[in-house]
Design an enzyme around this catalytic site. Structure first.
Site, mmCIF file in Angstrom:
data_model
loop_
_atom_site.group_PDB
_atom_site.id
_atom_site.type_symbol
_atom_site.label_atom_id
_atom_site.label_comp_id
_atom_site.label_asym_id
_atom_site.label_seq_id
_atom_site.Cartn_x
_atom_site.Cartn_y
_atom_site.Cartn_z
ATOM 1 N N ASP A 115 44.329 13.287 86.849
ATOM 2 C CA ASP A 115 42.908 13.016 86.707
ATOM 3 C C ASP A 115 42.495 12.325 88.015
ATOM 4 O OD1 ASP A 115 40.309 12.687 85.957
ATOM 5 O OD2 ASP A 115 40.738 11.799 84.004
HETATM 6 C C1 BGC Z 1 37.345 12.569 84.504
HETATM 7 C C2 BGC Z 1 37.780 14.020 84.432
HETATM 8 C C3 BGC Z 1 37.078 14.811 85.489
HETATM 9 C C4 BGC Z 1 37.372 14.198 86.843
HETATM 10 C C5 BGC Z 1 36.701 14.919 87.983
HETATM 11 C C6 BGC Z 1 37.448 11.999 85.904
HETATM 12 O O1 BGC Z 1 36.810 10.770 85.963
HETATM 13 O O2 BGC Z 1 38.112 11.799 83.617
HETATM 14 O O3 BGC Z 1 37.506 14.551 83.169
HETATM 15 O O4 BGC Z 1 37.460 16.152 85.443
HETATM 16 O O5 BGC Z 1 36.902 12.872 86.846
HETATM 17 O O6 BGC Z 1 35.340 14.711 87.947
#
Ligand code: BGC
Length: 762
Positions: A237
């Site tokens: 993530d």
């Molecule tokens: C989120 C993800 C997301 C990623 C990219 C993170 O903060 O938890 O779900 O895909 O950011 O934006």
């Protein structure tokens, strides 16, 4: 060598063609959204971007929290809504559209679906997740993945795993016992991975039982690859990497976003000084190269059909609206005079905040769409403002006057956008007091009132006994306004059902008291009793149960039959008849339970479901398959799945609390062979199907014969129920030490040896 052998890009580059530095660089992002190109060997950079219910491709400035604008894309209903359709084929069609839009925008991987379990109604991101049930989450997630990947675009199954809250999400440890971890929190991921093989899995920010997901070898390698045969790439993530030198060999292939080269240098240094095996880096590089190859194979797509995708978004939204209550008010007559009340009718809440924020290609409002379908007069009064400004008394007076003048009042209530977002949780489940007060005033003026809700997570509905009709509109995406009008006027017959329980009070929810934890730990104290499993186990009344949802028609259920298949799966069949006057859909649900199980079990658990379309008067044969593996519990003694033998009760119904028929099926259990030891209990000894009878005999012989207990004593020990209950958990080896039991240690060893021998012989 590599210099004199120019490559043609991802198609034929292998890890051995790259320098150590190049390899390290390939396993982290170039910037916010793209991987690094290596021009020397012709490796392209590809884009991975959000997701999940639309494409969020940022044009210029970059951030991952939805702050900067992105290119226009269709905003489909978020998972909270789509899940309510209980229809994986519908999810697949949405996936296809997402794949097309991603391909048209040259995006290699779209970051979704998110399938985390809704453990608490408070989780700020519940709107992005499907359900409190792992089978619904896994099946719906798999549908979406299949659709996306059918267009040559990768999906990213997230957030792996046990990311069930936003509070302290980047550090907190989800402390979960093995059974709930396997049976609730990983089961959906397992289903989606094994059924749809996503190109990528995104590891979550949090720790699980103390270990960061991004460093958890057990999770990312042993379970994900070893047990589930995942073939793709694990991406972090955004910002989930704690220590990349630990994470990479644990199974984290790609760090996102860019670390500015800092962690690449750490990998290089670790390989050089022997702390990191270069083979682990090569493995991760190989997976990045695979991803690039897949991305390069994608057929070119020129643009997409905005109108067709908007129409699909409307269809899906219509299939996602849950009719919670209807005392004859809906559908509205076209000629009725209607007072539309509530600012959401004009300024829809159609998605949640954070990284999934889509810039929609267009946006329907319920007010306009109701006016389009109506043949009567439709007045409008905002009743409140979204930011709480304005003269509340005047707004209410205007709404009351409109309600009084109309035949029906349709009141749009919902959660303010600021209450539901990635990054933080709610601390209550109440609608704003000003909205509740407005509703009371409207109800007093006109009891023929319909409430339409806009909310990403469950809200308390204290008015539910006094309002004749309640429509749960969740967050419905850009075409939600049209879909709401379709349902209110009966153009679409509602068919969605709740994938989460709507509690009477927050304090009733099973995770209450164990959410969101403190000082870096959240203990999943409710164990298996998550969502409806917990409400049912505690026999709690709820506002609306899991699986509930009404239609404008009615359905009757015939008696189910169950047939055991050669595969071990159970095929359950039943007739369902549309007994009303209009065509409709029914979501038929199947729950199982096992009385007298050796392990704790919730009163019932969903194992299969089907959404069936039936014309008025039509009877359809519905077939549901209970997969044998879905009957299994996680055995903590053996550290593996076990299907317990026994007579399983299979219940079919229209909701978890509206069961219409049942059938019992006898299931042969998996053999559980554990050698008896002096630590085994008397109950273990006697319950074992092979050793039990032998042990009884042996006990009589040993107790009665050689070691001082007479035959009467032995038979009393073996037969007296109270005595046996008392003795049941007694470790066999301790019998010898227990005052008054005239059995020697040797005598007991003889008994165990006899039992084990009989078992291995049998
Ligand atoms: C989120 C993800 C997301 C990623 C990219 C993170 O903060 O938890 O779900 O895909 O950011 O934006």
């Amino acid at each position: 060598m590599t210099q004199s052998n120019p490559k043609t890009g991802a198609a034929d580059v292998v890890a051995a063609d790259l320098t150590l530095e190049e390899k390290a660089s390939l396993t982290s992002g170039a910037d916010f959204w793209t991987t690094k190109a290596i021009d020397r060997v012709g490796l392209p950079s590809v884009m991975m971007t959000d997701g999940p219910h639309g494409l969020r491709k940022q044009a210029e400035s970059n951030d991952h929290l939805g702050l900067a604008d992105s290119v226009p894309a269709t905003c489909f209903p978020p998972a909270v809504a789509l899940g309510s359709s209980f229809d994986p084929e519908l999810a697949e069609r949405v996936g296809v559209a997402l794949g097309v839009e991603s391909a048209a925008n040259d995006v290699a991987v779209i970051l979704g679906p998110g399938i985390n379990i809704k453990r608490s109604p408070l989780c700020g991101r519940n709107f992005e997740y499907f359900s409190e049930d792992p089978i619904v989450s896994g099946v719906m997630g798999a549908g979406l993945i299949r659709g996306i990947q059918s267009r040559g675009v990768g999906a990213s199954l997230k957030h792996f795993a046990a990311n069930n809250q936003e509070f302290d999400r980047m550090r907190a440890s989800s402390d979960i016992d093995p059974r709930p971890l396997r049976e609730i929190y990983l089961r959906g991921f397992e289903r989606a991975v094994t059924q749809a093989q996503p190109w990528t899995v995104m590891c979550s920010y949090n720790r699980i039982n103390g270990t960061y997901a991004s460093e958890d070898r057990w999770l990312l390698t042993d379970v994900l690859r070893g047990e589930w045969d995942f073939e793709g790439l694990v991406v972090s993530d955004w910002g989930a990497v704690n220590d990349r030198v630990v994470g990479l060999p644990a199974g984290l292939d790609l760090e996102m976003p860019s670390s500015g080269g800092r962690t690449d240098a750490q990998l290089v240094a670790a390989v050089r000084d022997g702390r990191l095996d270069e083979a682990a880096l090569d493995l991760a590089v190989g997976r990045v190269l695979d991803l690039l190859r897949k991305a390069q194979a994608r057929p070119t797509v020129e643009g997409f059909d905005i109108d067709a995708h908007h129409a699909l978004a409307r269809e899906v939204a219509g299939r996602s609206i849950v009719l919670l209550k209807n005392e004859g008010v809906l559908p509205l007559a076209r000629a009725a005079t209607v007072a539309v009340i509530g600012a959401f009718a004009e300024q829809p809440r159609y998605q949640g905040a954070g990284s999934s924020l889509i810039n929609p290609t267009r946006l329907d409002t319920a007010l306009d769409e109701l006016r389009t379908l109506s043949e009567g007069e439709v007045s409008y009064a905002p009743g409140f403002t979204l930011d709480g400004s304005g003269d509340a008394a005047a707004l209410t007076a205007q709404a009351v006057a409109a309600a009084r003048a109309a035949e029906v009042a349709v009141v749009f209530l919902g959660l303010p956008a600021s209450e539901e977002s990635e990054g933080y949780d709610r601390d209550h489940i109440d609608l704003p007091p000003a909205q509740l007060a407005l509703l009371e005033a409207v109800l007093a003026a006109n009891p023929v009132t319909v409430v339409v809700l806009s909310n990403g997570g469950a809200v308390a509905l204290p008015f539910r006994d006094r309002v004749p009709a309640i429509v749960e509109g969740w967050l419905l995406g850009q075409a939600g306004g049209g879909a709401t009008a379709d349902v209110l006027y009966g153009v679409v017959n509602p068919s969605a059902k709740l994938t989460e329980t709507i509690p009477l009070r927050l304090a009733d929810s099973p995770s209450f008291g164990n959410f969101p934890g403190e000082f870096g730990h959240v203990r999943y104290g409710e164990g298996l009793l998550v969502g409806y499993r917990g409400f049912d186990a505690r026999e709690l009344e709820v506002a609306y149960p899991f699986g509930h949802g009404l239609s404008y028609t009615t359905f009757s259920y015939g008696a189910p039959s169950a047939t055991l298949q050669a595969s071990g799966d159970v095929l359950v069949e039943l007739d369902v008849t549309n007994t009303g006057a209009s065509a409709g859909r029914e979501v038929v649900q199947l729950y199982t339970s096992l009385d007298g199980s050796v392990v704790q079990r919730p009163p019932r658990e969903l194992k299969a479901f089907a959404s069936v379309a039936l014309q008025a008067g039509e009877t359809g044969r519905v077939a549901l398959t209970v997969r044998r593996e879905d009957l299994a519990y996680w055995d903590v003694r053996l550290d593996r799945w076990i299907v317990e033998g026994g007579d399983y009760l299979i219940e079919v119904g229209a909701s978890s609390r509206d069961l219409r028929g049942s059938v019992v099926v006898r299931i042969e259990g998996d053999p559980v062979v554990r050698p008896l030891t002096m630590e085994s209990s008397v109950a273990d000894l006697l319950a074992d199907p092979v050793a039990g009878p032998v042990a009884r005999e042996a006990m009589a012989a040993v107790f009665g014969g050689g070691v001082g207990m007479d035959a009467a004593g032995a038979s009393m020990m073996a037969n007296d129920e109270a005595m046996m209950k008392m003795m049941a958990s007694f470790p066999i080896g301790r019998l010898a030490a227990f005052p008054g039991v005239p059995v020697s240690y040797d005598g007991i060893e003889t008994l165990i040896a006899a039992a084990n021998q009989a078992r291995s012989a049998g």
